[in-house]
Design a protein around this motif. Structure first.
Motif, mmCIF file in Angstrom:
data_model
loop_
_atom_site.group_PDB
_atom_site.id
_atom_site.type_symbol
_atom_site.label_atom_id
_atom_site.label_comp_id
_atom_site.label_asym_id
_atom_site.label_seq_id
_atom_site.Cartn_x
_atom_site.Cartn_y
_atom_site.Cartn_z
ATOM 1 N N ILE A 109 23.119 19.156 -18.048
ATOM 2 C CA ILE A 109 23.672 18.703 -16.762
ATOM 3 C C ILE A 109 24.866 17.833 -17.113
ATOM 4 O O ILE A 109 24.693 16.843 -17.811
ATOM 5 C CB ILE A 109 22.637 17.912 -15.951
ATOM 6 C CG1 ILE A 109 21.445 18.797 -15.614
ATOM 7 C CG2 ILE A 109 23.258 17.345 -14.679
ATOM 8 C CD1 ILE A 109 20.310 18.083 -14.911
ATOM 9 N N PRO A 110 26.052 18.209 -16.740
ATOM 10 C CA PRO A 110 26.464 19.341 -15.901
ATOM 11 C C PRO A 110 26.302 20.670 -16.639
ATOM 12 O O PRO A 110 26.055 20.703 -17.834
ATOM 13 C CB PRO A 110 27.936 19.051 -15.612
ATOM 14 C CG PRO A 110 28.395 18.235 -16.765
ATOM 15 C CD PRO A 110 27.206 17.427 -17.204
ATOM 16 N N PHE A 111 26.492 21.754 -15.904
ATOM 17 C CA PHE A 111 26.213 23.097 -16.407
ATOM 18 C C PHE A 111 26.993 23.407 -17.680
ATOM 19 O O PHE A 111 26.471 24.004 -18.595
ATOM 20 C CB PHE A 111 26.538 24.118 -15.315
ATOM 21 C CG PHE A 111 26.196 25.527 -15.690
ATOM 22 C CD1 PHE A 111 24.894 25.877 -16.000
ATOM 23 C CD2 PHE A 111 27.173 26.508 -15.732
ATOM 24 C CE1 PHE A 111 24.567 27.180 -16.344
ATOM 25 C CE2 PHE A 111 26.849 27.802 -16.078
ATOM 26 C CZ PHE A 111 25.557 28.141 -16.380
ATOM 27 N N LYS A 112 28.238 23.022 -17.767
ATOM 28 C CA LYS A 112 29.086 23.323 -18.927
ATOM 29 C C LYS A 112 28.951 22.276 -20.021
ATOM 30 O O LYS A 112 29.709 22.280 -20.972
ATOM 31 C CB LYS A 112 30.564 23.421 -18.505
ATOM 32 C CG LYS A 112 30.838 24.492 -17.481
ATOM 33 C CD LYS A 112 30.910 25.828 -18.118
ATOM 34 C CE LYS A 112 31.320 26.862 -17.083
ATOM 35 N NZ LYS A 112 31.190 28.190 -17.533
ATOM 36 N N GLY A 113 27.982 21.371 -19.935
ATOM 37 C CA GLY A 113 27.795 20.327 -20.937
ATOM 38 C C GLY A 113 27.278 20.877 -22.249
ATOM 39 O O GLY A 113 26.840 22.017 -22.351
ATOM 40 N N SER A 114 27.324 20.039 -23.277
ATOM 41 C CA SER A 114 26.939 20.498 -24.611
ATOM 42 C C SER A 114 25.507 20.130 -24.990
ATOM 43 O O SER A 114 24.949 20.720 -25.898
ATOM 44 C CB SER A 114 27.898 19.915 -25.647
ATOM 45 O OG SER A 114 27.818 18.499 -25.617
ATOM 46 N N ASN A 115 24.900 19.172 -24.322
ATOM 47 C CA ASN A 115 23.567 18.705 -24.692
ATOM 48 C C ASN A 115 22.504 19.463 -23.901
ATOM 49 O O ASN A 115 22.228 19.153 -22.751
ATOM 50 C CB ASN A 115 23.456 17.198 -24.436
ATOM 51 C CG ASN A 115 22.190 16.627 -24.998
ATOM 52 O OD1 ASN A 115 21.452 17.301 -25.711
ATOM 53 N ND2 ASN A 115 21.930 15.379 -24.674
ATOM 54 N N LYS A 116 21.893 20.461 -24.539
ATOM 55 C CA LYS A 116 20.884 21.303 -23.876
ATOM 56 C C LYS A 116 19.497 20.681 -24.011
ATOM 57 O O LYS A 116 18.629 21.209 -24.673
ATOM 58 C CB LYS A 116 20.867 22.701 -24.491
ATOM 59 C CG LYS A 116 22.209 23.344 -24.674
ATOM 60 C CD LYS A 116 22.798 23.819 -23.381
ATOM 61 C CE LYS A 116 24.079 24.568 -23.555
ATOM 62 N NZ LYS A 116 25.238 23.792 -23.827
ATOM 63 N N CYS A 117 19.310 19.538 -23.391
ATOM 64 C CA CYS A 117 18.043 18.824 -23.561
ATOM 65 C C CYS A 117 17.125 18.946 -22.342
ATOM 66 O O CYS A 117 16.017 18.446 -22.377
ATOM 67 C CB CYS A 117 18.309 17.356 -23.874
ATOM 68 S SG CYS A 117 19.166 16.483 -22.567
ATOM 69 N N TYR A 118 17.560 19.605 -21.293
ATOM 70 C CA TYR A 118 16.726 19.757 -20.106
ATOM 71 C C TYR A 118 16.051 21.124 -20.126
ATOM 72 O O TYR A 118 16.649 22.106 -20.541
ATOM 73 C CB TYR A 118 17.565 19.633 -18.824
ATOM 74 C CG TYR A 118 18.206 18.283 -18.668
ATOM 75 C CD1 TYR A 118 17.478 17.212 -18.171
ATOM 76 C CD2 TYR A 118 19.531 18.077 -19.030
ATOM 77 C CE1 TYR A 118 18.055 15.965 -18.032
ATOM 78 C CE2 TYR A 118 20.116 16.829 -18.892
ATOM 79 C CZ TYR A 118 19.383 15.784 -18.400
ATOM 80 O OH TYR A 118 19.947 14.557 -18.267
ATOM 81 N N GLY A 119 14.830 21.166 -19.638
ATOM 82 C CA GLY A 119 14.097 22.420 -19.556
ATOM 83 C C GLY A 119 13.793 22.758 -18.118
ATOM 84 O O GLY A 119 13.570 21.864 -17.298
ATOM 85 N N ALA A 120 13.831 24.027 -17.798
ATOM 86 C CA ALA A 120 13.525 24.464 -16.442
ATOM 87 C C ALA A 120 12.911 25.855 -16.513
ATOM 88 O O ALA A 120 13.096 26.583 -17.489
ATOM 89 C CB ALA A 120 14.782 24.486 -15.586
ATOM 90 N N SER A 121 12.195 26.196 -15.467
ATOM 91 C CA SER A 121 11.603 27.527 -15.361
ATOM 92 C C SER A 121 12.168 28.234 -14.149
ATOM 93 O O SER A 121 12.481 27.593 -13.131
ATOM 94 C CB SER A 121 10.080 27.425 -15.218
ATOM 95 O OG SER A 121 9.525 26.857 -16.363
ATOM 96 N N PHE A 122 12.302 29.535 -14.261
ATOM 97 C CA PHE A 122 12.774 30.376 -13.163
ATOM 98 C C PHE A 122 11.897 31.613 -13.120
ATOM 99 O O PHE A 122 11.278 31.989 -14.120
ATOM 100 C CB PHE A 122 14.231 30.806 -13.394
ATOM 101 C CG PHE A 122 15.201 29.663 -13.397
ATOM 102 C CD1 PHE A 122 15.815 29.266 -12.224
ATOM 103 C CD2 PHE A 122 15.487 28.981 -14.562
ATOM 104 C CE1 PHE A 122 16.699 28.199 -12.222
ATOM 105 C CE2 PHE A 122 16.366 27.917 -14.566
ATOM 106 C CZ PHE A 122 16.976 27.525 -13.397
#
Length: 161
Positions: A109-122
């Motif tokens: 967060i934001p979408f184009k950010g570099s830190n992929k530390c959030y998890g979500a399910s779809f």
């Protein structure tokens, strides 16, 4: 007096030996600190346990719909896991149950950010009647999270249509 001096000498020698053994143990632990260690997997989650951890009951907000002809959930799963490379998020897992695929995603967060530390399910639902695809996510109150979820849903629809 000689006996007392002998006992003190023996105690001193024992203390010296214990200290040397302790220091030797400490230095060997310290030298192996940077070595590589392999960890044995204690428990591998079953698909049912993975779905339970994804909290799939909360995936009730439709984020995006689309249309696909000659659609196959298995083909879509393989596309998402093997071929579809997206730098804005990572797909950790994709599980199929009946006419639905559940996806675990790491994002920033934001979408184009570099830190992929959030998890979500779809979830991706396929309706055979009208060849429709729907991407569902969970309710988010934060505007930034809503935006990211909509972007991910758009990318998922593009990837599998």
């Amino acid at each position: 007096m000689e006996v007392l001096s002998f006992i003190i000498s023996i105690v001193g020698i024992i203390i010296h030996i214990v200290q040397k053994a302790d220091n030797s143990s400490y230095s060997s632990n310290r030298s192996s600190y940077g070595s590589t260690t392999t960890h044995e997997v204690v428990h591998k989650f079953t698909p049912e346990e993975k779905l339970e951890n994804m909290n799939i009951d909360s995936l009730n907000i439709c984020l995006k719909t689309g249309e696909a002809f000659n659609f196959s959930l298995e083909k879509a799963r393989l596309t998402l896991l093997n071929k579809y490379v997206q730098s804005d998020f990572y797909i950790d897992d994709a599980l199929i149950r009946k006419n639905c695929m559940y996806i675990k995603v790491r994002h920033s967060i934001p979408f184009k950010g570099s830190n992929k530390c959030y998890g979500a399910s779809f979830s991706i639902n396929y309706m055979t009647v009208n060849n429709g695809i729907s991407v569902y996510g969970s309710q988010k109150l934060n505007a930034d999270e809503k935006q990211v979820f909509e972007e991910i849903a758009n990318e998922l629809i593009k990837a599998i249509s």
